[in-house]
Design an enzyme around this catalytic site. Structure first.
Site, short mmCIF file in Angstrom:
data_model
loop_
_atom_site.label_atom_id
_atom_site.label_comp_id
_atom_site.label_asym_id
_atom_site.label_seq_id
_atom_site.Cartn_x
_atom_site.Cartn_y
_atom_site.Cartn_z
N SER A 12 0.89 -1.33 0.20
CA SER A 12 -0.21 -0.09 0.04
C SER A 12 0.74 1.40 0.05
O SER A 12 2.00 1.23 0.47
CB SER A 12 -0.95 -0.07 1.34
OG SER A 12 -1.72 -1.09 1.22
N CYS A 13 0.17 2.32 -0.67
CA CYS A 13 0.98 3.71 -0.48
C CYS A 13 1.41 4.09 0.76
O CYS A 13 0.39 3.62 1.85
CB CYS A 13 0.27 4.70 -1.44
SG CYS A 13 0.45 4.42 -3.14
N PRO A 14 2.46 4.59 1.30
CA PRO A 14 3.37 5.11 0.26
C PRO A 14 4.67 4.24 0.00
O PRO A 14 5.56 4.60 -0.21
CB PRO A 14 3.89 6.42 0.97
CG PRO A 14 3.60 5.94 2.60
CD PRO A 14 2.58 5.01 2.60
N ASP A 39 -1.41 -1.09 -5.83
CA ASP A 39 -2.02 -0.13 -5.34
C ASP A 39 -2.39 1.04 -6.37
O ASP A 39 -1.40 1.62 -7.00
CB ASP A 39 -1.25 0.61 -4.09
CG ASP A 39 -2.19 1.43 -3.33
OD1 ASP A 39 -3.08 2.03 -3.94
OD2 ASP A 39 -1.88 1.57 -2.32
#
Length: 78
Positions: A12-14, A39
């Site tokens: 998942s970001c970041p 993502d």
């Protein structure tokens, strides 16, 4: 063919951007990194990251939910 590949699928970001940033630290200006990410926010985040740091996105495409993006490392400011 890119100089380096960053597999950021299922992160998942970041985290994808952080992995790219880490890879770029040991690369020379003009080198390329190919990023694989799942993502959907990664494309926008890497576009902003590249613009802020004088890197260039050479290509990007999404196939079967996987973003494949090629980024060229820019020249650091003097």
């Amino acid at each position: 063919m890119a100089d380096r590949v960053v597999d950021a699928r299922h992160l998942s970001c970041p985290l994808p951007t952080l992995k790219v940033k880490q890879a770029l630290r040991s690369m020379d200006s003009g080198d390329t990194v190919e990023v694989h990410a799942t993502d959907p926010r990664t494309l926008d985040e890497l576009k902003a990251f590249a613009a802020a740091r004088d890197h260039e996105i050479l290509s990007h495409a999404v196939t079967d939910g996987v973003l494949v993006l090629v980024l060229k490392k820019g020249t650091p400011p003097a």
